[in-house]
Design a protein around this motif. Sequence first.
Motif, mmCIF file in Angstrom:
data_model
loop_
_atom_site.group_PDB
_atom_site.id
_atom_site.type_symbol
_atom_site.label_atom_id
_atom_site.label_comp_id
_atom_site.label_asym_id
_atom_site.label_seq_id
_atom_site.Cartn_x
_atom_site.Cartn_y
_atom_site.Cartn_z
ATOM 1 N N PRO A 14 -7.728 2.813 -6.466
ATOM 2 C CA PRO A 14 -7.201 1.370 -6.409
ATOM 3 C C PRO A 14 -5.739 1.697 -6.960
ATOM 4 O O PRO A 14 -5.417 2.469 -7.706
ATOM 5 N N GLY A 15 -4.874 0.895 -6.163
ATOM 6 C CA GLY A 15 -3.474 1.019 -6.442
ATOM 7 C C GLY A 15 -2.750 1.981 -5.663
ATOM 8 O O GLY A 15 -1.618 2.198 -5.650
ATOM 9 N N GLY A 16 -3.485 3.141 -5.033
ATOM 10 C CA GLY A 16 -2.922 4.173 -4.080
ATOM 11 C C GLY A 16 -2.440 3.705 -2.821
ATOM 12 O O GLY A 16 -2.383 2.463 -2.403
ATOM 13 N N SER A 17 -2.114 4.584 -1.913
ATOM 14 C CA SER A 17 -1.395 4.269 -0.734
ATOM 15 C C SER A 17 -2.067 5.290 0.305
ATOM 16 O O SER A 17 -2.505 6.282 -0.079
ATOM 17 N N LEU A 18 -2.122 4.725 1.548
ATOM 18 C CA LEU A 18 -2.619 5.677 2.834
ATOM 19 C C LEU A 18 -1.595 5.031 4.179
ATOM 20 O O LEU A 18 -1.301 4.102 3.947
ATOM 21 N N ARG A 19 -1.231 6.097 4.729
ATOM 22 C CA ARG A 19 -0.791 5.592 5.969
ATOM 23 C C ARG A 19 -1.426 5.827 7.154
ATOM 24 O O ARG A 19 -1.898 7.262 7.244
ATOM 25 N N LEU A 20 -1.859 5.102 8.123
ATOM 26 C CA LEU A 20 -2.554 5.156 9.228
ATOM 27 C C LEU A 20 -1.464 5.410 10.346
ATOM 28 O O LEU A 20 -0.610 4.698 10.510
ATOM 29 N N GLY A 69 2.545 -8.569 1.924
ATOM 30 C CA GLY A 69 3.324 -7.691 1.006
ATOM 31 C C GLY A 69 2.738 -6.636 0.283
ATOM 32 O O GLY A 69 3.370 -6.014 -0.438
ATOM 33 N N ARG A 70 1.532 -6.023 1.074
ATOM 34 C CA ARG A 70 0.984 -4.682 0.591
ATOM 35 C C ARG A 70 1.062 -3.866 1.844
ATOM 36 O O ARG A 70 1.371 -2.724 1.658
ATOM 37 N N PHE A 71 0.739 -4.220 3.001
ATOM 38 C CA PHE A 71 0.762 -3.409 4.168
ATOM 39 C C PHE A 71 1.864 -3.920 4.973
ATOM 40 O O PHE A 71 2.426 -4.833 5.182
ATOM 41 N N THR A 72 2.352 -2.807 5.765
ATOM 42 C CA THR A 72 3.558 -2.902 6.528
ATOM 43 C C THR A 72 3.085 -1.931 8.157
ATOM 44 O O THR A 72 2.752 -0.686 8.009
ATOM 45 N N ILE A 73 3.399 -2.795 9.169
ATOM 46 C CA ILE A 73 2.935 -2.186 10.252
ATOM 47 C C ILE A 73 4.453 -1.840 11.173
ATOM 48 O O ILE A 73 5.140 -2.582 10.994
ATOM 49 N N ASN A 87 -0.263 -0.097 0.868
ATOM 50 C CA ASN A 87 0.213 0.112 -0.593
ATOM 51 C C ASN A 87 -0.597 -0.627 -1.510
ATOM 52 O O ASN A 87 -1.213 -1.897 -0.688
ATOM 53 N N SER A 88 -0.793 -0.417 -2.667
ATOM 54 C CA SER A 88 -1.316 -1.222 -3.481
ATOM 55 C C SER A 88 -2.859 -1.476 -3.187
ATOM 56 O O SER A 88 -3.292 -2.718 -3.002
ATOM 57 N N LEU A 89 -3.517 -0.568 -2.656
ATOM 58 C CA LEU A 89 -4.777 -0.640 -2.149
ATOM 59 C C LEU A 89 -6.006 -1.193 -3.211
ATOM 60 O O LEU A 89 -5.691 -0.870 -4.260
ATOM 61 N N LYS A 90 -6.713 -1.936 -2.659
ATOM 62 C CA LYS A 90 -7.871 -2.518 -3.348
ATOM 63 C C LYS A 90 -9.320 -2.177 -2.913
ATOM 64 O O LYS A 90 -9.248 -1.904 -1.604
ATOM 65 N N PRO A 91 -10.299 -2.281 -3.818
ATOM 66 C CA PRO A 91 -11.589 -1.829 -3.297
ATOM 67 C C PRO A 91 -12.010 -2.612 -2.185
ATOM 68 O O PRO A 91 -12.695 -2.294 -1.281
ATOM 69 N N GLU A 92 -11.626 -3.915 -2.155
ATOM 70 C CA GLU A 92 -11.804 -4.902 -0.763
ATOM 71 C C GLU A 92 -11.150 -4.497 0.482
ATOM 72 O O GLU A 92 -11.421 -5.101 1.292
ATOM 73 N N ASP A 93 -10.213 -3.784 0.261
ATOM 74 C CA ASP A 93 -9.544 -2.931 1.621
ATOM 75 C C ASP A 93 -10.706 -1.757 2.184
ATOM 76 O O ASP A 93 -10.329 -1.404 3.480
ATOM 77 N N THR A 119 -11.312 4.870 11.840
ATOM 78 C CA THR A 119 -11.149 5.657 10.774
ATOM 79 C C THR A 119 -11.484 5.251 9.398
ATOM 80 O O THR A 119 -11.055 3.938 9.294
ATOM 81 N N GLN A 120 -12.096 5.748 8.566
ATOM 82 C CA GLN A 120 -12.796 5.149 7.253
ATOM 83 C C GLN A 120 -11.639 5.106 6.494
ATOM 84 O O GLN A 120 -11.011 6.168 6.085
ATOM 85 N N VAL A 121 -11.649 4.011 5.732
ATOM 86 C CA VAL A 121 -10.586 3.996 4.597
ATOM 87 C C VAL A 121 -11.475 3.525 3.275
ATOM 88 O O VAL A 121 -12.191 2.249 3.523
ATOM 89 N N THR A 122 -11.687 4.262 2.309
ATOM 90 C CA THR A 122 -12.432 3.958 1.134
ATOM 91 C C THR A 122 -11.470 3.947 -0.068
ATOM 92 O O THR A 122 -10.830 4.853 -0.413
ATOM 93 N N VAL A 123 -11.353 2.731 -0.675
ATOM 94 C CA VAL A 123 -10.863 2.508 -1.999
ATOM 95 C C VAL A 123 -11.660 2.541 -2.844
ATOM 96 O O VAL A 123 -12.346 1.430 -3.211
ATOM 97 N N SER A 124 -11.711 3.467 -4.127
ATOM 98 C CA SER A 124 -12.676 3.455 -5.096
ATOM 99 C C SER A 124 -12.459 4.393 -6.227
ATOM 100 O O SER A 124 -11.489 5.377 -5.962
ATOM 101 N N SER A 125 -12.644 4.121 -7.416
ATOM 102 C CA SER A 125 -12.314 5.131 -8.688
ATOM 103 C C SER A 125 -13.523 5.818 -8.904
ATOM 104 O O SER A 125 -13.167 6.923 -9.808
#
Length: 125
Positions: A14-20, A69-73, A87-93, A119-125
């Motif tokens: 959580p709070g991290g970033s990924l780029r697809l 405010g968190r994602f940019t395409i 950015n600022s990824l949350k578990p609900e993403d 593609t799988q995106v998993t947001v978890s601590s």
Amino acid sequence: QVQLVESGGGLVQPGGSLRLSCAASGTIASISRMGWFRQAPGKQRELVAAATSGGAATYDTIYDDSVKGRFTISRDNAKNTVYLQMNSLKPEDTAVYYCNAILKVRLLSDYLNYWGQGTQVTVSS
């Protein structure tokens, strides 16, 4: 034959970033819109963000309220590629993210809808 190939998913805290990334290949005459949808377990597929061609290599963007405010395409029209900076990824993403393109394979053909494999995106601590 048109293919959409996605990359960039994975596990992030959580709070991290990924780029697809998603690249469209094959016989393509024109792309109207490229975007990203996502589907979480037990839920319907939903639009995350999309970029629709405007004039002179520009594009208009739309976002789901939950990611504003968190994602940019962004799009690279020369490469028929769309990106989603998250950015600022949350578990609900957490979801499978699908690339989508509305394009035509010939100038006189209709625009059709195409999908990537997801593609799988998993947001978890």
